[in-house]
Design a protein around this motif. Sequence first.
Motif, PDB file in Angstrom:
ATOM      1  N   MET A  93       0.830  -1.193   0.000  1.00 39.29           N
ATOM      2  CA  MET A  93       0.000   0.000   0.000  1.00 39.29           C
ATOM      3  C   MET A  93       0.867   1.247   0.000  1.00 39.29           C
ATOM      4  O   MET A  93       1.858   1.330   0.718  1.00 39.29           O
ATOM      5  CB  MET A  93      -0.928   0.027   1.212  1.00 39.29           C
ATOM      6  CG  MET A  93      -1.941   1.157   1.140  1.00 39.29           C
ATOM      7  SD  MET A  93      -2.999   1.279   2.610  1.00 39.29           S
ATOM      8  CE  MET A  93      -1.850   2.033   3.773  1.00 39.29           C
ATOM      9  N   ASN A  94       0.454   2.218  -0.826  1.00 43.18           N
ATOM     10  CA  ASN A  94       1.200   3.460  -0.935  1.00 43.18           C
ATOM     11  C   ASN A  94       0.678   4.500   0.042  1.00 43.18           C
ATOM     12  O   ASN A  94      -0.527   4.694   0.174  1.00 43.18           O
ATOM     13  CB  ASN A  94       1.104   3.996  -2.368  1.00 43.18           C
ATOM     14  CG  ASN A  94       1.779   5.341  -2.511  1.00 43.18           C
ATOM     15  OD1 ASN A  94       1.119   6.348  -2.657  1.00 43.18           O
ATOM     16  ND2 ASN A  94       3.106   5.341  -2.469  1.00 43.18           N
ATOM     17  N   SER A  95       1.575   5.193   0.720  1.00 41.97           N
ATOM     18  CA  SER A  95       1.194   6.157   1.744  1.00 41.97           C
ATOM     19  C   SER A  95       0.592   7.427   1.153  1.00 41.97           C
ATOM     20  O   SER A  95      -0.131   8.148   1.826  1.00 41.97           O
ATOM     21  CB  SER A  95       2.418   6.534   2.582  1.00 41.97           C
ATOM     22  OG  SER A  95       2.978   5.387   3.183  1.00 41.97           O
ATOM     23  N   TYR A  96       0.889   7.710  -0.110  1.00 43.23           N
ATOM     24  CA  TYR A  96       0.404   8.943  -0.750  1.00 43.23           C
ATOM     25  C   TYR A  96      -1.026   8.785  -1.243  1.00 43.23           C
ATOM     26  O   TYR A  96      -1.891   9.604  -0.982  1.00 43.23           O
ATOM     27  CB  TYR A  96       1.322   9.300  -1.911  1.00 43.23           C
ATOM     28  CG  TYR A  96       0.859  10.445  -2.781  1.00 43.23           C
ATOM     29  CD1 TYR A  96       1.121  11.758  -2.420  1.00 43.23           C
ATOM     30  CD2 TYR A  96       0.176  10.213  -3.966  1.00 43.23           C
ATOM     31  CE1 TYR A  96       0.706  12.807  -3.215  1.00 43.23           C
ATOM     32  CE2 TYR A  96      -0.247  11.261  -4.763  1.00 43.23           C
ATOM     33  CZ  TYR A  96       0.023  12.553  -4.386  1.00 43.23           C
ATOM     34  OH  TYR A  96      -0.388  13.590  -5.184  1.00 43.23           O
ATOM     35  N   SER A  97      -1.282   7.714  -1.964  1.00 47.85           N
ATOM     36  CA  SER A  97      -2.558   7.566  -2.653  1.00 47.85           C
ATOM     37  C   SER A  97      -3.530   6.628  -1.954  1.00 47.85           C
ATOM     38  O   SER A  97      -4.728   6.671  -2.217  1.00 47.85           O
ATOM     39  CB  SER A  97      -2.326   7.043  -4.074  1.00 47.85           C
ATOM     40  OG  SER A  97      -1.784   5.730  -4.029  1.00 47.85           O
ATOM     41  N   GLY A  98      -3.006   5.763  -1.088  1.00 48.94           N
ATOM     42  CA  GLY A  98      -3.862   4.742  -0.502  1.00 48.94           C
ATOM     43  C   GLY A  98      -4.113   3.578  -1.439  1.00 48.94           C
ATOM     44  O   GLY A  98      -4.852   2.645  -1.116  1.00 48.94           O
ATOM     45  N   PHE A  99      -3.502   3.596  -2.633  1.00 48.80           N
ATOM     46  CA  PHE A  99      -3.621   2.509  -3.589  1.00 48.80           C
ATOM     47  C   PHE A  99      -2.653   1.384  -3.239  1.00 48.80           C
ATOM     48  O   PHE A  99      -1.681   1.577  -2.510  1.00 48.80           O
ATOM     49  CB  PHE A  99      -3.289   2.987  -5.011  1.00 48.80           C
ATOM     50  CG  PHE A  99      -4.362   3.817  -5.647  1.00 48.80           C
ATOM     51  CD1 PHE A  99      -5.654   3.806  -5.174  1.00 48.80           C
ATOM     52  CD2 PHE A  99      -4.061   4.615  -6.734  1.00 48.80           C
ATOM     53  CE1 PHE A  99      -6.635   4.565  -5.764  1.00 48.80           C
ATOM     54  CE2 PHE A  99      -5.029   5.384  -7.339  1.00 48.80           C
ATOM     55  CZ  PHE A  99      -6.317   5.364  -6.853  1.00 48.80           C
ATOM     56  N   CYS A 100      -2.885   0.238  -3.827  1.00 51.33           N
ATOM     57  CA  CYS A 100      -1.960  -0.882  -3.715  1.00 51.33           C
ATOM     58  C   CYS A 100      -1.354  -1.179  -5.080  1.00 51.33           C
ATOM     59  O   CYS A 100      -2.005  -1.027  -6.116  1.00 51.33           O
ATOM     60  CB  CYS A 100      -2.674  -2.126  -3.177  1.00 51.33           C
ATOM     61  SG  CYS A 100      -2.896  -2.083  -1.378  1.00 51.33           S
ATOM     62  N   ALA A 101      -0.106  -1.608  -5.057  1.00 52.16           N
ATOM     63  CA  ALA A 101       0.587  -1.960  -6.299  1.00 52.16           C
ATOM     64  C   ALA A 101       0.159  -3.351  -6.746  1.00 52.16           C
ATOM     65  O   ALA A 101      -0.118  -4.235  -5.929  1.00 52.16           O
ATOM     66  CB  ALA A 101       2.094  -1.901  -6.089  1.00 52.16           C
ATOM     67  N   ILE A 102       0.129  -3.540  -8.054  1.00 54.08           N
ATOM     68  CA  ILE A 102      -0.246  -4.831  -8.617  1.00 54.08           C
ATOM     69  C   ILE A 102       0.502  -5.003  -9.932  1.00 54.08           C
ATOM     70  O   ILE A 102       0.829  -4.033 -10.612  1.00 54.08           O
ATOM     71  CB  ILE A 102      -1.777  -4.913  -8.839  1.00 54.08           C
ATOM     72  CG1 ILE A 102      -2.200  -6.325  -9.241  1.00 54.08           C
ATOM     73  CG2 ILE A 102      -2.239  -3.900  -9.862  1.00 54.08           C
ATOM     74  CD1 ILE A 102      -3.701  -6.512  -9.293  1.00 54.08           C
ATOM     75  N   MET A 103       0.816  -6.240 -10.270  1.00 50.00           N
ATOM     76  CA  MET A 103       1.418  -6.523 -11.568  1.00 50.00           C
ATOM     77  C   MET A 103       0.275  -6.867 -12.505  1.00 50.00           C
ATOM     78  O   MET A 103      -0.464  -7.825 -12.282  1.00 50.00           O
ATOM     79  CB  MET A 103       2.385  -7.703 -11.447  1.00 50.00           C
ATOM     80  CG  MET A 103       3.460  -7.689 -12.501  1.00 50.00           C
ATOM     81  SD  MET A 103       4.581  -6.301 -12.256  1.00 50.00           S
ATOM     82  CE  MET A 103       5.292  -6.221 -13.889  1.00 50.00           C
ATOM     83  N   ASP A 104       0.092  -6.080 -13.519  1.00 56.85           N
ATOM     84  CA  ASP A 104      -1.085  -6.220 -14.368  1.00 56.85           C
ATOM     85  C   ASP A 104      -0.677  -6.561 -15.793  1.00 56.85           C
ATOM     86  O   ASP A 104       0.424  -6.250 -16.235  1.00 56.85           O
ATOM     87  CB  ASP A 104      -1.876  -4.905 -14.362  1.00 56.85           C
ATOM     88  CG  ASP A 104      -3.326  -5.105 -14.738  1.00 56.85           C
ATOM     89  OD1 ASP A 104      -3.736  -6.272 -14.892  1.00 56.85           O
ATOM     90  OD2 ASP A 104      -4.045  -4.102 -14.869  1.00 56.85           O
ATOM     91  N   PHE A 105      -1.596  -7.219 -16.487  1.00 59.05           N
ATOM     92  CA  PHE A 105      -1.400  -7.510 -17.898  1.00 59.05           C
ATOM     93  C   PHE A 105      -2.318  -6.589 -18.687  1.00 59.05           C
ATOM     94  O   PHE A 105      -3.540  -6.596 -18.503  1.00 59.05           O
ATOM     95  CB  PHE A 105      -1.715  -8.970 -18.215  1.00 59.05           C
ATOM     96  CG  PHE A 105      -0.674  -9.913 -17.691  1.00 59.05           C
ATOM     97  CD1 PHE A 105       0.441 -10.234 -18.447  1.00 59.05           C
ATOM     98  CD2 PHE A 105      -0.797 -10.472 -16.427  1.00 59.05           C
ATOM     99  CE1 PHE A 105       1.411 -11.096 -17.958  1.00 59.05           C
ATOM    100  CE2 PHE A 105       0.166 -11.338 -15.933  1.00 59.05           C
ATOM    101  CZ  PHE A 105       1.273 -11.648 -16.703  1.00 59.05           C
ATOM    102  N   VAL A 106      -1.736  -5.777 -19.551  1.00 61.69           N
ATOM    103  CA  VAL A 106      -2.498  -4.813 -20.328  1.00 61.69           C
ATOM    104  C   VAL A 106      -2.561  -5.280 -21.764  1.00 61.69           C
ATOM    105  O   VAL A 106      -1.544  -5.530 -22.405  1.00 61.69           O
ATOM    106  CB  VAL A 106      -1.839  -3.416 -20.252  1.00 61.69           C
ATOM    107  CG1 VAL A 106      -2.585  -2.438 -21.133  1.00 61.69           C
ATOM    108  CG2 VAL A 106      -1.819  -2.932 -18.814  1.00 61.69           C
TER     109      VAL A 106
END
Length: 632
Positions: free
Chosen positions: A533-546
């Motif tokens: 979890m990122n302290s700035y945005s509150g988002f979580c990182a994920i490895m995604d397939f685009v």
Amino acid sequence: MILKTYIFIIFTTLFLHWETSETKSRGDIGQASLPPRGWNSYDSFCWTITEEEFLQNAELVAQRLKPHGYEYVVVDFLWYRKKTIGAYTDSYGFDVFDEWGRMVPDPGRWPSSQGGKGFSQVAGKVHSMGLKFGIHVMRGLSLQAFNANTLILDTTTGKAYEEAGRQWRAQDIGIKERTCAWMKNGFMSVNTKLGAGRAFLRSLYQQYADWGVDFVKLDCVFGDDLDLDEIIVVSEVLNELSRPIIYSLSPGTNAKPIIAKEVSGLVNMYRVTGDDWDTWEDVAAHFNVARDFTAANLVGVKGLKGKSWPDLDMLPLGWLTEAGSNEGPHRYCRLNLDEQRTQVTLWSMVRSPLIFGGDMRKLDASTFSLLTNPTLLEINWFSSNNMEFHYVKGSLSSSGKHSLSNHTEDKEKINVLEKRVLALRSCKDVKANGWSTKVLDSVEKVCWEENSNKRQAPFCLNKREALSASEGETVYQHQNLGRLHLFVTERTELCFGASSNRKLAANEISRGSFSRCRSHANQMWENYNGTLMNSYSGFCAIMDFVRASSGGIRSWLATGRRGEIYLAFFNLNNQVTKMSAKLSDITNAIHATSSKCSGREVWSGTNLGAIKDSISMSVNAHGCALFVLNCT
């Protein structure tokens, strides 16, 4: 005389009945009951527009576009910035603000604002034209007001905000470490947990209401720059105001449906792409986004005092400027006519707000006809069952040897590239749980392995404890205990951050960025039970397939309020493609039982006559075909 009176009464009764029926059919109940339409200054003036130029454009909107449902005229960003040597989109020290730290119009560009009038006179003139007035605003508090440490206005008393026996100031509420990532010299979040922080936001929007503002476009709080706390507080403030104000969010990079569901009920519009400019890559980038938000049933759902709409961004057509420019409009749109038709057709089929960005003073006949096409406007406001239609086929060559299909059972034939990227998601997404800590080659790393190919090496980032305040820049007031820096192996001075350092165009994949390691909350990560979890945005990182289509064909389908069927073919290829769809697939998709249909194609004016088995047409490169079908 009696006969004339009787005829007048009958006519008046019929007119009122028609007006009431039309009003009901438009769903004019609550705010943004239909996708808003209007004009915005950004694409043609960037930040440099003057009062005279704005009112000239507003007058022309009233004369030419208002009869077609365009009612909002919006001043985009930095209306408070002095246009002088050294000023640009991220300059410091050129903004005008009042004693309470609130932005006010630059009197050099907006002379009617002098004497504390703000935008009240401009709004009054706009209202006299039968239009509604809007402004662009930034998140929270300006850096200039923070450094000046201005007092905070308590709108309930008209005096400085007091709590716990003291007056509160800008530096008590500003979170300097949460500056807008693409405007670091501009604005920062405020601490909405504090009464003073909420009071400051309340004072902003009360002032806008006092000026006569009908529409606010709040920037740098959504997508990668999510500040859910501010979005919520502003929504609460607007809900309490007696003046109805449309609430729009911008920008929307990395705005996935799972994140949008958290804000859709709080607002009336929210951008779901980066800045859209007049390139084919930007237009093509909207197809997947449009599909995802429509499939998530987020179009026209309940919003602030009415409904909310995913926004594909403004239409950069006609006479324009450049992104970030200090120069006003000076060139025509770079999209060719086929590409422009594709854009306005997709926007209409998706029921996106239609906000025109070109200079009204040079509105050419071609652009005007696109903006006012009656079929597109009918679809945009009144269509239903809008969906991507997968059962369409195409041939790239006259010989038919090279075929394409967007059929659900035959997707492998579409020219699709798949990339693995670092992305940001809501931490509520179950897919965000896939990180683990490993020691590889004597170095501690955090690695993404879930659902990865076992024959493929896991994606890893080196980790270390986050820098302390003494090692560089000032950090957020909360302690950094347990927070990490994640950095690339090859260049350890580059750390992973949760938002981009600039506004992204729509064709750029929205993802985290790597930049010089520092103590900004943007680069702080917490490893908790498999999530980052990122302290700035509150988002979580994920490895995604685009999945990014480098061409191919797409199609959309909708039904009209009178039972008609709308079918759009889109050719994303660089050459003419013959596209076709079976009538049975079309009617099955919308659960229609009719098999006898006739119709026409809008752009060519072709009358299809009675349709037997299928619809087929050659579509120009980057172009589209739009069919209106009537079935019995």
